[in-house]
Scaffold this motif. Structure first.
Motif, PDB file in Angstrom:
ATOM      1  N   THR B  39       0.853  -1.180   0.000  1.00 32.21           N
ATOM      2  CA  THR B  39       0.000   0.000   0.000  1.00 32.21           C
ATOM      3  C   THR B  39       0.889   1.228   0.000  1.00 32.21           C
ATOM      4  O   THR B  39       1.738   1.386   0.878  1.00 32.21           O
ATOM      5  CB  THR B  39      -0.903   0.047   1.245  1.00 32.21           C
ATOM      6  OG1 THR B  39      -1.695  -1.129   1.284  1.00 32.21           O
ATOM      7  CG2 THR B  39      -1.807   1.267   1.203  1.00 32.21           C
ATOM      8  N   THR B 193     -10.003  -1.440   8.188  1.00 33.81           N
ATOM      9  CA  THR B 193      -9.587  -2.807   8.516  1.00 33.81           C
ATOM     10  C   THR B 193     -10.061  -3.780   7.439  1.00 33.81           C
ATOM     11  O   THR B 193      -9.381  -4.769   7.166  1.00 33.81           O
ATOM     12  CB  THR B 193     -10.108  -3.237   9.904  1.00 33.81           C
ATOM     13  OG1 THR B 193     -11.488  -2.902  10.003  1.00 33.81           O
ATOM     14  CG2 THR B 193      -9.359  -2.556  11.021  1.00 33.81           C
ATOM     15  N   GLU B 196      -7.542  -3.617   4.758  1.00 33.46           N
ATOM     16  CA  GLU B 196      -6.358  -4.340   5.224  1.00 33.46           C
ATOM     17  C   GLU B 196      -6.504  -5.853   5.007  1.00 33.46           C
ATOM     18  O   GLU B 196      -5.617  -6.510   4.470  1.00 33.46           O
ATOM     19  CB  GLU B 196      -6.216  -4.089   6.733  1.00 33.46           C
ATOM     20  CG  GLU B 196      -4.951  -3.427   7.150  1.00 33.46           C
ATOM     21  CD  GLU B 196      -4.897  -3.302   8.673  1.00 33.46           C
ATOM     22  OE1 GLU B 196      -5.954  -3.321   9.340  1.00 33.46           O
ATOM     23  OE2 GLU B 196      -3.783  -3.198   9.193  1.00 33.46           O
ATOM     24  N   SER B 197      -7.662  -6.388   5.428  1.00 34.31           N
ATOM     25  CA  SER B 197      -7.826  -7.842   5.351  1.00 34.31           C
ATOM     26  C   SER B 197      -7.984  -8.292   3.897  1.00 34.31           C
ATOM     27  O   SER B 197      -7.520  -9.361   3.526  1.00 34.31           O
ATOM     28  CB  SER B 197      -9.007  -8.298   6.206  1.00 34.31           C
ATOM     29  OG  SER B 197     -10.215  -8.042   5.538  1.00 34.31           O
ATOM     30  N   GLN B 199      -6.489  -6.991   1.412  1.00 31.78           N
ATOM     31  CA  GLN B 199      -5.138  -6.996   0.849  1.00 31.78           C
ATOM     32  C   GLN B 199      -4.466  -8.343   1.080  1.00 31.78           C
ATOM     33  O   GLN B 199      -3.879  -8.921   0.177  1.00 31.78           O
ATOM     34  CB  GLN B 199      -4.312  -5.891   1.507  1.00 31.78           C
ATOM     35  CG  GLN B 199      -2.869  -5.857   1.023  1.00 31.78           C
ATOM     36  CD  GLN B 199      -2.221  -4.523   1.268  1.00 31.78           C
ATOM     37  OE1 GLN B 199      -2.191  -4.047   2.389  1.00 31.78           O
ATOM     38  NE2 GLN B 199      -1.736  -3.896   0.219  1.00 31.78           N
ATOM     39  N   GLU B 200      -4.612  -8.850   2.327  1.00 34.25           N
ATOM     40  CA  GLU B 200      -4.005 -10.134   2.638  1.00 34.25           C
ATOM     41  C   GLU B 200      -4.662 -11.265   1.870  1.00 34.25           C
ATOM     42  O   GLU B 200      -3.992 -12.101   1.269  1.00 34.25           O
ATOM     43  CB  GLU B 200      -4.146 -10.417   4.139  1.00 34.25           C
ATOM     44  CG  GLU B 200      -2.965  -9.932   4.946  1.00 34.25           C
ATOM     45  CD  GLU B 200      -3.259 -10.019   6.430  1.00 34.25           C
ATOM     46  OE1 GLU B 200      -3.827 -11.040   6.874  1.00 34.25           O
ATOM     47  OE2 GLU B 200      -2.955  -9.044   7.141  1.00 34.25           O
ATOM     48  N   TYR B 218      -1.569   4.503   9.141  1.00 36.04           N
ATOM     49  CA  TYR B 218      -2.131   3.232   9.583  1.00 36.04           C
ATOM     50  C   TYR B 218      -2.142   2.199   8.456  1.00 36.04           C
ATOM     51  O   TYR B 218      -1.752   1.056   8.631  1.00 36.04           O
ATOM     52  CB  TYR B 218      -3.557   3.436  10.113  1.00 36.04           C
ATOM     53  CG  TYR B 218      -4.150   2.138  10.587  1.00 36.04           C
ATOM     54  CD1 TYR B 218      -3.798   1.618  11.839  1.00 36.04           C
ATOM     55  CD2 TYR B 218      -5.010   1.408   9.781  1.00 36.04           C
ATOM     56  CE1 TYR B 218      -4.293   0.402  12.267  1.00 36.04           C
ATOM     57  CE2 TYR B 218      -5.505   0.187  10.202  1.00 36.04           C
ATOM     58  CZ  TYR B 218      -5.153  -0.309  11.447  1.00 36.04           C
ATOM     59  OH  TYR B 218      -5.632  -1.510  11.866  1.00 36.04           O
ATOM     60  N   LEU B 219      -2.591   2.639   7.271  1.00 37.61           N
ATOM     61  CA  LEU B 219      -2.856   1.665   6.208  1.00 37.61           C
ATOM     62  C   LEU B 219      -1.643   1.396   5.315  1.00 37.61           C
ATOM     63  O   LEU B 219      -1.545   0.335   4.709  1.00 37.61           O
ATOM     64  CB  LEU B 219      -4.026   2.181   5.360  1.00 37.61           C
ATOM     65  CG  LEU B 219      -4.740   1.167   4.480  1.00 37.61           C
ATOM     66  CD1 LEU B 219      -5.436   0.118   5.353  1.00 37.61           C
ATOM     67  CD2 LEU B 219      -5.769   1.842   3.589  1.00 37.61           C
ATOM     68  N   HIS B 221       2.295   1.077   3.694  1.00 36.34           N
ATOM     69  CA  HIS B 221       3.679   0.677   3.947  1.00 36.34           C
ATOM     70  C   HIS B 221       4.609   1.864   3.718  1.00 36.34           C
ATOM     71  O   HIS B 221       5.487   2.136   4.510  1.00 36.34           O
ATOM     72  CB  HIS B 221       4.068  -0.482   3.027  1.00 36.34           C
ATOM     73  CG  HIS B 221       3.181  -1.677   3.206  1.00 36.34           C
ATOM     74  ND1 HIS B 221       2.132  -1.950   2.363  1.00 36.34           N
ATOM     75  CD2 HIS B 221       3.149  -2.625   4.179  1.00 36.34           C
ATOM     76  CE1 HIS B 221       1.509  -3.050   2.782  1.00 36.34           C
ATOM     77  NE2 HIS B 221       2.101  -3.476   3.885  1.00 36.34           N
TER      78      HIS B 221
ATOM     79  N   SER C 268      -3.331  -1.123  16.490  1.00 43.16           N
ATOM     80  CA  SER C 268      -4.387  -1.486  15.552  1.00 43.16           C
ATOM     81  C   SER C 268      -5.686  -0.784  15.965  1.00 43.16           C
ATOM     82  O   SER C 268      -5.881  -0.417  17.128  1.00 43.16           O
ATOM     83  CB  SER C 268      -4.565  -2.997  15.513  1.00 43.16           C
ATOM     84  OG  SER C 268      -4.882  -3.455  16.801  1.00 43.16           O
TER      85      SER C 268
END
Lengths: 328, 317, 329
Positions: B39, B193, B196-197, B199-200, B218-219, B221, C268
């Motif tokens: 990201t 979130t 985020e998930s 992406q994985e 937060y999101l 890299h 988080s």
């Protein structure tokens, strides 16, 4: 200042375009005014007389561009040709005689209608939800839906024919000669009431409804609420904050209405035999009087354009955003 | 994280012509890259050119100069069916989920179209893919949400529909343009979130466009900072937030809510950057507290501050 | 400290086709002069209704209002329309959410100032208006020449400064600010917030600062009221440090866990599951019940206790906070 010059340039260009179209259109049609005139004499006319007529109507066989220049020159000097209906009266004379009646009747009635309609629109919107807000818009929807010539006939029948409250026709009693005397002016106003009433009743509803709806929308704007929060007086809020913004969308319609005044409330003038431009236009159409029609179209086009120009200047005065400048 | 570059731009410039004025240069020779499953946060204020870059990367805009690369292929000027194939791989999520959905169509309809157009799915297969998408973005039970219209959804749910639609073609790269800025705090976290998930689970790469450094940190890299159409700084997220090298990034950090900065802001004046084509020098020079003579003459090149950190500022040379 | 603004048991319901829909329920708070109270809430929590109710701007055909709003001890809802008009802006002024639309597009900035002063100061001269306008504009760091401009000629930040200057025109004791920096870029936002803080100190203003941004408010306010579904859940003067989270209302804790951090170690985040309640279907108990991780069986049916005071927590599962001395951020 640049704004005004730009608008003025645009006005002149539009006027020229209107005049040019007025020159081109009749020439696309077969024949010419002189030949039409012959038609009226049922062909009983000699070639010499035809030639004389052609000369009189300014029909020449010179090249088109020189005809065009002559046309423009005549136009500027008020030589708009001769009417067939009232032959040999010049078109410009007919227009000059009819124009004051139309402007006086339709113009004043339109301005009154706009003014009263807008004011009532402001008022009902300001008191929205109240008693008058329930009544006036409903009544307006009804009156705005009435065909104006039909309304004219009804008024004429009831108030003129049946109850004799108002005269049935003409701009003044035929026993009087036009003058600035009290007797004549009061007689003239008396004759104008019915046709004016027709115009006002049939158009006021549209102005009221349009203004009310714009105004209700504007009253929901933050700057009105912010003005109220600042403790401004009601009059200031109603006119400078709400109405002044609400009227802007109606301005174009206002320009068109004022422009079309000159076209006359055609059928109203016909129903009341009112000697305005609308009445003349009908006569011109009925008699295939092309020179008169051309003259009338020209004056209508000119007045619509000039009215638009004036309203745009007014718009610039009311709305600083249209004045242009670096911020755009 | 794999270091394989998925998408990149090479000196991308986007100009918009303006009548009676020099062209507006929305982005100026911007070079950046995003690796697989990475990201990249793209941060800046309005007029910085971040949205222009986002749209150029998914080829909603064609750059005036420079090249866009995707999986090693030049996609700068592709069109027609090639562009459609590209859009299976590269998608966009917009700021306003309400404006990006048609009020007259159900959620199911919104998702069925890209499934048919980009993946040529029909009938039963399409229905299954649709349910899978809705489940993936957390709109369950999918049978209920399929039939809903946008106005029946909350803001967070609408953004989930927009995300599902972007995922329909099975992309590997998504440009998310301010996807949470119109949402409430509690819903923002849910969408962040979710991204985020996803992406994985789907191995996605993101360009995350935002004006909010906290959510970018937060999101992302890495974070890139744009100002006045130019890329002024790029670094790993932590390095950018903790040791900003460009004066504009420092200003932005000091001004962001939640910053411990006290006292006057590190700027000499307020104003919007000059975006016209005839501007020379650094766009931040008029506001920069460390301005030098050369700043108004020459635009500094991006130079390494550390192996994972570059800034375009004469202070670093 | 004297209380400049007191809101006592305020209930507001909007009048709709399908009956009354509550927007504010049993809201009580007070703000002392020289104090900023932040009011934080998500969309639909009633925070903007709060601003309009406190200014008595809700029309009787739009909403019903019950309760007392005291400005310098005077109940706004007991005033005649003319008294209300004179009290507004002299005692209590307001900065609107959207500065874009708060200024009349057809009037110059100068005319806005003139309108405001002429409505309240009978016989004020043109020269006096011009002088005061220039002073006010300078106080918010604007060039006095801005007075000749129109709203569309100014940037968003400049417009918001104009509105702030206007709000100070009659030297009010209470200022309501409804999301005054929301549409602005962060740098402009921060510089305007700095000015608000400076003006507030200098003029000893009582400020009700309404925002959706928790982080922004905690940097500015002395106390923070957290609003949810039309009710104030908590008024706190604690910092928003995550370590102290357990001392806050469960909803506040949820908000704190939801916001990504700009500084410190990266933690988080998690959203608050579920959605805010439908205001037309509120039950008798706590409106946060459905989403609350700390809920007790009684919370569904027992109304939240009425509370007043400088700080409080309205929660059946939480004790009241220990009242400390007032801290400044």
């Amino acid at each position: 200042m640049r704004f005004i010059l730009r608008r003025l340039g645009f006005l002149l260009l539009s006027l020229w375009a209107a005049a040019t179209i007025n020159f081109v259109l009749p020439r696309l049609m077969p024949g010419n005014p002189a030949i039409l005139m012959i038609g009226r004499f049922k062909g009983q006319i000699s070639p010499q007389a035809l030639h004389a007529l052609e000369l009189q109507f300014g029909v020449t066989h010179t090249p088109l561009w020189s005809q065009y220049l002559t046309y423009l020159n005549n136009l500027v000097h008020g030589q708009w040709g001769l009417s067939l209906t009232y032959y040999p009266v010049p078109v410009s004379k007919i227009i000059a005689e009819s124009l004051p009646w139309t402007v006086g009747l339709v113009g004043v009635a339109t301005v009154l209608s706009v003014f009263i309609g807008v004011m009532m629109g402001i008022w009902t919107a300001w008191h929205r939800g109240g008693k008058w807000d329930a009544i006036l818009p409903t009544v307006s929807t009804f009156t705005a839906a009435l065909p104006y010539f039909w309304l004219a006939l009804i008024l004429l029948y009831l108030l003129g024919y049946l109850w004799h409250w108002f005269p049935m026709a003409h701009a003044y009693s035929s026993s009087l000669t036009p003058s600035w005397s009290f007797a004549f002016i009061s007689n003239m106003l008396y004759h104008a009431i019915l046709p004016a009433l027709t115009i006002i009743i049939s158009s006021i509803g549209g102005w009221l409804l349009g203004m009310r709806n714009n105004m209700v929308q504007t009253l929901g704007e933050d700057y009105v609420l912010f003005g109220e929060a600042r403790g401004l007086k009601s009059n200031r809020l109603m006119f400078q904050y709400a109405a002044r913004n609400a009227i802007l969308p109606s301005m174009t319609g206002f320009a068109m209405a004022i422009g079309f005044v000159v076209g006359g409330a055609l059928l109203t003038e016909v129903v009341f035999s009112y000697p305005g431009l609308g009445y003349q236009l009908l006569a011109a159409v009925q008699n295939e009087d092309y020179p008169l029609m051309q003259g009338l179209f020209l004056i209508i086009a000119f007045s619509v354009l000039v009215a638009n120009f004036l309203v745009e200047l007014l718009y610039g005065k009311l709305d600083p955003r249209t004045r242009g400048g670096a911020s755009h | 994280m794999s270091a394989k570059i998925l998408v990149s731009t090479d000196h991308v410039t986007v100009r918009f012509p303006r009548p009676g004025a020099p062209d507006l240069v929305a982005s100026r020779a911007v070079s950046l890259h995003i690796a697989t499953q990475e990201t990249l946060g793209l941060v800046g204020e309005s007029g910085s050119g971040k949205t222009t870059m986002g749209r150029t990367l998914v080829r909603l805009l064609t750059p005036s100069a420079g090249t866009v690369w995707f999986e090693g292929k030049d996609v700068t000027h592709i069109h027609g069916s090639a562009l459609m194939r590209y859009h299976r791989n590269a998608q966009m999520i917009f700021q306003d989920p309400f404006a990006s959905l048609n009020p007259f169509h159900t959620v199911g309809h919104h998702l069925a179209r890209p499934l048919a157009r980009l993946r040529h799915l029909k009938g039963h297969e399409r229905q299954e893919a649709l349910d899978e998408l809705l489940t993936l973005v957390g709109l369950t039970p999918s049978a209920v949400f399929r039939e809903k219209y946008p106005h029946e959804l909350s803001g967070g749910q609408r953004q989930r529909v927009a995300i599902a639609r972007a995922l329909a073609g099975g992309p590997s790269f998504i440009v998310a343009d301010e996807p949470v800025s119109m949402l409430d705090v509690s819903l923002r976290a849910e969408i962040l979130t979710l991204l985020e998930s996803l992406q994985e689970r789907r191995g996605l790469s993101y360009l995350y466009i935002t004006h909010d450094l906290a959510s970018a940190r937060y999101l992302s890299h890495r974070i890139a900072v744009m100002y006045g159409g130019s890329l002024v700084e790029i670094a790993t997220a932590e390095e950018l937030v903790q040791a900003p090298a460009h004066p504009y990034t420092r200003l932005l950090l000091a001004a962001t809510p939640g910053s411990p900065h006290k006292g006057p802001l590190p700027e000499t004046m307020q104003g919007a950057p000059d975006l016209s084509a005839d501007r020379i020098g650094c766009p931040f020079a008029p506001r920069c507290p460390s301005v030098m003579d050369q700043c108004s003459q020459v635009m500094p090149e991006l130079k390494a501050v550390s192996p994972s950190h570059q800034a375009a500022c004469f202070l670093n040379t | 400290m004297t209380e400049a603004l007191v809101v006592d048991s305020l209930h507001v319901s909007y009048i709709t086709q399908s009956g009354l829909v509550p927007a504010l329920r049993n809201v009580s708070l007070s703000i002392a002069s020289n104090e900023i109270l932040g009011l934080v809430g998500e969309s639909g929590s009633g925070k903007s209704t709060m601003a309009q109710a406190v200014m008595r701007l809700l029309k009787p055909d739009v909403a019903t209002v019950d309760g007392r709003i005291l400005v310098d001890g005077q109940d706004l809802y007991q005033l005649t329309p003319e008294e209300l008009r004179l009290t507004r802006w002299r005692k209590i002024a307001m900065v609107f959410q959207s500065s874009m639309n708060a200024l009349n597009p057809v009037l110059s900035i100068q005319e806005h100032f003139a309108d405001t002063m002429e409505a309240h100061i009978p016989g004020i001269t043109r020269d006096e208006i011009l002088k005061r306008t220039a002073d006010l504009l300078e106080q918010v760091r604007l060039d006095p020449a801005v007075a000749r401009s129109y709203a569309h000629e100014l940037s968003g930040g400049m417009r918001q400064r104009v509105v702030i200057a206007l709000s100070l025109a009659l030297d009010p004791s209470v200022l309501i600010m409804d999301e005054p920096t929301t549409a602005l870029d962060v740098v402009v936002q921060r510089s305007i917030l700095d000015e608000i803080a400076a003006l507030q100190k200098q003029r000893q203003l009582a400020v009700l600062f309404i925002s959706h941004d928790f982080n922004l408010v905690s940097g500015l306010a002395n106390r923070i009221a957290v609003m949810y579904a039309g009710e104030i859940m908590e008024i706190t003067d604690r910092g928003m440090a995550l370590e102290d989270a357990r001392e806050h209302h469960p909803y506040t804790q949820g908000l704190m866990r939801a916001a990504p951090r700009l500084v410190g170690t990266k933690v988080s985040i998690e959203g608050i599951p579920g959605e805010p309640p439908d205001m037309t279907q509120l039950g008798p108990g706590c409106p946060f019940f459905d989403r609350c991780p700390e809920r007790l069986p009684m919370c569904r049916t027992t109304p939240l206790p009425s509370k007043s005071g400088r700080v409080y927590i309205r929660c059946h599962a939480m004790p009241d906070p220990v009242v400390e001395k007032v801290k400044r951020p």
